[in-house]
Design a protein around this motif. Structure first.
Motif, PDB file in Angstrom:
ATOM      1  N   ARG A 145      -8.194  -5.133   7.800  1.00 57.93           N
ATOM      2  CA  ARG A 145      -8.221  -6.610   7.885  1.00 57.93           C
ATOM      3  C   ARG A 145      -6.906  -7.118   8.487  1.00 57.93           C
ATOM      4  NH1 ARG A 145     -11.656  -8.562   2.512  1.00 57.93           N
ATOM      5  NH2 ARG A 145     -12.550  -6.508   2.093  1.00 57.93           N
ATOM      6  N   VAL A 146      -5.786  -6.463   8.115  1.00 59.01           N
ATOM      7  CA  VAL A 146      -4.486  -6.836   8.689  1.00 59.01           C
ATOM      8  C   VAL A 146      -4.522  -6.601  10.199  1.00 59.01           C
ATOM      9  CG1 VAL A 146      -2.012  -6.294   8.761  1.00 59.01           C
ATOM     10  CG2 VAL A 146      -3.206  -6.355   6.562  1.00 59.01           C
ATOM     11  N   ALA A 147      -5.072  -5.450  10.591  1.00 61.13           N
ATOM     12  CA  ALA A 147      -5.134  -5.131  12.021  1.00 61.13           C
ATOM     13  C   ALA A 147      -6.021  -6.119  12.783  1.00 61.13           C
ATOM     14  CB  ALA A 147      -5.638  -3.697  12.212  1.00 61.13           C
ATOM     15  N   LEU A 148      -7.019  -6.684  12.096  1.00 64.30           N
ATOM     16  CA  LEU A 148      -7.882  -7.684  12.738  1.00 64.30           C
ATOM     17  C   LEU A 148      -7.193  -9.047  12.855  1.00 64.30           C
ATOM     18  CD1 LEU A 148     -11.393  -7.015  11.130  1.00 64.30           C
ATOM     19  CD2 LEU A 148     -10.716  -6.622  13.515  1.00 64.30           C
ATOM     20  N   GLY A 149      -6.115  -9.244  12.080  1.00 65.42           N
ATOM     21  CA  GLY A 149      -5.370 -10.495  12.218  1.00 65.42           C
ATOM     22  C   GLY A 149      -5.242 -11.340  10.963  1.00 65.42           C
ATOM     23  N   ILE A 150      -5.540 -10.739   9.797  1.00 70.85           N
ATOM     24  CA  ILE A 150      -5.428 -11.489   8.533  1.00 70.85           C
ATOM     25  C   ILE A 150      -4.204 -11.008   7.770  1.00 70.85           C
ATOM     26  CG2 ILE A 150      -6.522 -12.000   6.323  1.00 70.85           C
ATOM     27  CD1 ILE A 150      -9.218 -11.440   7.616  1.00 70.85           C
ATOM     28  N   SER A 151      -3.294 -11.933   7.482  1.00 66.80           N
ATOM     29  CA  SER A 151      -2.065 -11.554   6.790  1.00 66.80           C
ATOM     30  C   SER A 151      -1.881 -12.435   5.560  1.00 66.80           C
ATOM     31  CB  SER A 151      -0.896 -11.718   7.766  1.00 66.80           C
ATOM     32  OG  SER A 151       0.281 -11.210   7.230  1.00 66.80           O
ATOM     33  N   LEU A 152      -1.485 -11.816   4.450  1.00 68.82           N
ATOM     34  CA  LEU A 152      -1.280 -12.553   3.197  1.00 68.82           C
ATOM     35  C   LEU A 152       0.187 -12.542   2.800  1.00 68.82           C
ATOM     36  CD1 LEU A 152      -2.274 -13.884   0.486  1.00 68.82           C
ATOM     37  CD2 LEU A 152      -2.621 -11.556  -0.380  1.00 68.82           C
ATOM     38  N   VAL A 153       0.723 -13.734   2.541  1.00 64.53           N
ATOM     39  CA  VAL A 153       2.050 -13.859   1.938  1.00 64.53           C
ATOM     40  C   VAL A 153       1.777 -14.069   0.453  1.00 64.53           C
ATOM     41  CG1 VAL A 153       4.214 -15.155   1.903  1.00 64.53           C
ATOM     42  CG2 VAL A 153       2.918 -14.944   4.048  1.00 64.53           C
ATOM     43  N   PRO A 154       2.010 -13.033  -0.373  1.00 63.19           N
ATOM     44  CA  PRO A 154       1.484 -13.070  -1.740  1.00 63.19           C
ATOM     45  C   PRO A 154       2.235 -14.008  -2.672  1.00 63.19           C
ATOM     46  CG  PRO A 154       2.747 -11.059  -1.414  1.00 63.19           C
ATOM     47  CD  PRO A 154       2.712 -11.772  -0.081  1.00 63.19           C
ATOM     48  N   GLU A 155       1.558 -14.316  -3.775  1.00 66.65           N
ATOM     49  CA  GLU A 155       2.160 -15.108  -4.842  1.00 66.65           C
ATOM     50  C   GLU A 155       3.425 -14.396  -5.348  1.00 66.65           C
ATOM     51  OE1 GLU A 155      -0.476 -15.407  -8.267  1.00 66.65           O
ATOM     52  OE2 GLU A 155       0.199 -17.462  -8.520  1.00 66.65           O
ATOM     53  N   GLY A 156       4.476 -15.166  -5.607  1.00 72.52           N
ATOM     54  CA  GLY A 156       5.697 -14.570  -6.142  1.00 72.52           C
ATOM     55  C   GLY A 156       6.471 -13.758  -5.114  1.00 72.52           C
ATOM     56  N   ARG A 157       6.070 -13.911  -3.850  1.00 74.51           N
ATOM     57  CA  ARG A 157       6.792 -13.348  -2.689  1.00 74.51           C
ATOM     58  C   ARG A 157       6.681 -11.834  -2.525  1.00 74.51           C
ATOM     59  NH1 ARG A 157      10.171 -17.974  -4.154  1.00 74.51           N
ATOM     60  NH2 ARG A 157      11.441 -16.914  -5.679  1.00 74.51           N
ATOM     61  N   ARG A 158       6.916 -11.084  -3.616  1.00 74.94           N
ATOM     62  CA  ARG A 158       6.766  -9.624  -3.543  1.00 74.94           C
ATOM     63  C   ARG A 158       7.505  -8.969  -2.387  1.00 74.94           C
ATOM     64  NH1 ARG A 158       2.893  -7.251  -6.662  1.00 74.94           N
ATOM     65  NH2 ARG A 158       2.340  -8.612  -8.397  1.00 74.94           N
ATOM     66  N   ILE A 159       8.702  -9.450  -2.106  1.00 78.46           N
ATOM     67  CA  ILE A 159       9.529  -8.725  -1.141  1.00 78.46           C
ATOM     68  C   ILE A 159      10.087  -7.480  -1.842  1.00 78.46           C
ATOM     69  CG2 ILE A 159      10.182 -10.686   0.321  1.00 78.46           C
ATOM     70  CD1 ILE A 159      12.821 -10.104  -1.806  1.00 78.46           C
ATOM     71  N   PHE A 160      10.660  -6.563  -1.096  1.00 74.65           N
ATOM     72  CA  PHE A 160      11.250  -5.372  -1.702  1.00 74.65           C
ATOM     73  C   PHE A 160      12.740  -5.630  -1.885  1.00 74.65           C
ATOM     74  CE2 PHE A 160       7.462  -4.061   0.573  1.00 74.65           C
ATOM     75  CZ  PHE A 160       6.770  -3.387  -0.433  1.00 74.65           C
ATOM     76  N   PRO A 161      13.165  -5.914  -3.131  1.00 70.48           N
ATOM     77  CA  PRO A 161      14.526  -6.397  -3.368  1.00 70.48           C
ATOM     78  C   PRO A 161      15.618  -5.407  -2.984  1.00 70.48           C
ATOM     79  CG  PRO A 161      13.387  -5.975  -5.460  1.00 70.48           C
ATOM     80  CD  PRO A 161      12.367  -5.841  -4.376  1.00 70.48           C
ATOM     81  N   LYS A 162      15.319  -4.106  -3.111  1.00 72.71           N
ATOM     82  CA  LYS A 162      16.351  -3.084  -2.846  1.00 72.71           C
ATOM     83  C   LYS A 162      16.393  -2.667  -1.374  1.00 72.71           C
ATOM     84  CE  LYS A 162      17.230  -1.774  -7.343  1.00 72.71           C
ATOM     85  NZ  LYS A 162      18.100  -2.784  -7.965  1.00 72.71           N
ATOM     86  N   LEU A 163      15.521  -3.239  -0.576  1.00 77.62           N
ATOM     87  CA  LEU A 163      15.544  -2.927   0.852  1.00 77.62           C
ATOM     88  C   LEU A 163      16.185  -4.078   1.618  1.00 77.62           C
ATOM     89  CD1 LEU A 163      11.975  -1.396   1.448  1.00 77.62           C
ATOM     90  CD2 LEU A 163      14.120  -0.200   0.938  1.00 77.62           C
ATOM     91  N   SER A 164      16.713  -3.764   2.787  1.00 81.45           N
ATOM     92  CA  SER A 164      17.357  -4.792   3.604  1.00 81.45           C
ATOM     93  C   SER A 164      16.324  -5.784   4.129  1.00 81.45           C
ATOM     94  CB  SER A 164      18.084  -4.151   4.787  1.00 81.45           C
ATOM     95  OG  SER A 164      17.133  -3.624   5.690  1.00 81.45           O
ATOM     96  N   VAL A 165      16.828  -6.913   4.589  1.00 86.20           N
ATOM     97  CA  VAL A 165      15.977  -7.924   5.210  1.00 86.20           C
ATOM     98  C   VAL A 165      15.215  -7.298   6.382  1.00 86.20           C
ATOM     99  CG1 VAL A 165      16.092 -10.042   6.605  1.00 86.20           C
ATOM    100  CG2 VAL A 165      17.349  -9.880   4.436  1.00 86.20           C
ATOM    101  N   MET A 166      15.943  -6.520   7.199  1.00 86.56           N
ATOM    102  CA  MET A 166      15.320  -5.896   8.371  1.00 86.56           C
ATOM    103  C   MET A 166      14.187  -4.950   7.971  1.00 86.56           C
ATOM    104  SD  MET A 166      15.306  -5.901  11.575  1.00 86.56           S
ATOM    105  CE  MET A 166      14.641  -4.928  12.904  1.00 86.56           C
ATOM    106  N   ARG A 167      14.415  -4.110   6.951  1.00 86.79           N
ATOM    107  CA  ARG A 167      13.374  -3.162   6.512  1.00 86.79           C
ATOM    108  C   ARG A 167      12.154  -3.923   5.986  1.00 86.79           C
ATOM    109  NH1 ARG A 167      11.375   0.800   7.827  1.00 86.79           N
ATOM    110  NH2 ARG A 167      10.801   1.713   5.832  1.00 86.79           N
TER     111      ARG A 167
END
Ligand code: ATP
Ligand code: MG
Length: 234
Positions: free
Chosen positions: A73-95
């Protein structure tokens, strides 16, 4: 572009969505609003393929996607920015940003998208090496949106992007979403902050206990007496 029909989803046999029908037309901003626990996140997760549909149909650009895994679905063009952001805190912004491009291979195209993301959120460019978890809530939200954009979606879904960020930044984030939409990305925005979401949306849906109970243009819903009473405290 997106059509959801009679969608049902449950958690361990307990229904969370009983009847969700909604559409996002190409180029629009659509808001899905409603109070706590009414099924907003479950709807987005089901469209993204993170929750299984018990019944109903999801189509994207005419193609049934209900049975496809998330990566397809992502490859078809659907992207989700999830609730609570769910970024990876221990990884750099670039990663974190690179991870958003996991379905893509062409380095030149990925770099072009990266440049677009830096155009929308210049703060990210100045923090590339910083660990994501050390940024402010608002910056983390920009990173989460940036990561979502790295998939080069035609439909960007956002789950409460204003959650936990300063009011001034909420305005900035919503203004940027309008900008992103003008560049051709359709948007499905979930918000508890009804007034702000409906103010920028072309069309809106109100969800209550797993059903769509009202729909209309942003203006129609803001003027609706039931919406005023139930959600706006007027
Ligand atoms: N992982 C889960 N396991 C069991 N039940 C869940 C799970 N996630 C959500 N639910 C239930 O499904 C229903 C819909 O939840 P959902 O998170 O989709 O609502 P929401 O509108 O996004 O709420 P909020 O505004 O709090 O984010 C609720 O009754 C909730 O308790
Ligand atoms: Mg939610």
């Amino acid at each position: 572009m997106l059509e959801v029909e009679a969608l049902k989803v449950s958690y361990n046999g307990v229904p969370a969505l009983s009847q969700v029908d909604l559409k996002v037309t190409q180029g629009s901003i659509v808001a899905l609003v409603g109070g706590n626990g009414n099924g907003k996140s479950t709807t987005l997760r089901a469209i993204a393929g993170l929750n299984r549909a018990d019944a109903g149909q999801i189509r994207f650009n005419g193609q049934p996607i209900t049975a496809l895994p998330t990566s397809k679905r992502v490859a078809l063009g659907i992207s989700l920015v999830p609730e609570g952001r769910r970024i990876f805190p221990k990884l750099s912004v670039m990663r974190n940003l690179e991870l958003g491009a996991y379905t893509r291979r062409d380095r030149h195209e990925i770099d072009a998208t990266l440049a677009e993301v830096f155009g929308w959120f210049p703060v990210l460019k100045s923090r590339l090496a910083q660990l994501a978890g050390t940024m402010s809530g608002g910056e983390q939200q920009m990173l989460a949106i940036g990561r979502g954009l790295m998939a080069k979606p035609s439909l960007l879904m956002l789950d409460e992007p204003s959650w936990g960020i300063a009011p001034k930044l909420v305005t900035k984030v919503l203004d940027t979403l309008i900008e992103i939409n003008r560049q051709g990305v359709s948007i499905l925005l979930v918000e508890q902050n009804l007034e702000r979401a409906l103010a920028i949306a072309n069309y809106g849906y109100v969800i209550q206990t797993g059903r769509i109970v009202l729909e209309g243009t942003g203006r129609d819903l803001l003027d609706n007496e039931d919406v005023k009473k139930a959600y706006l405290g007027l």
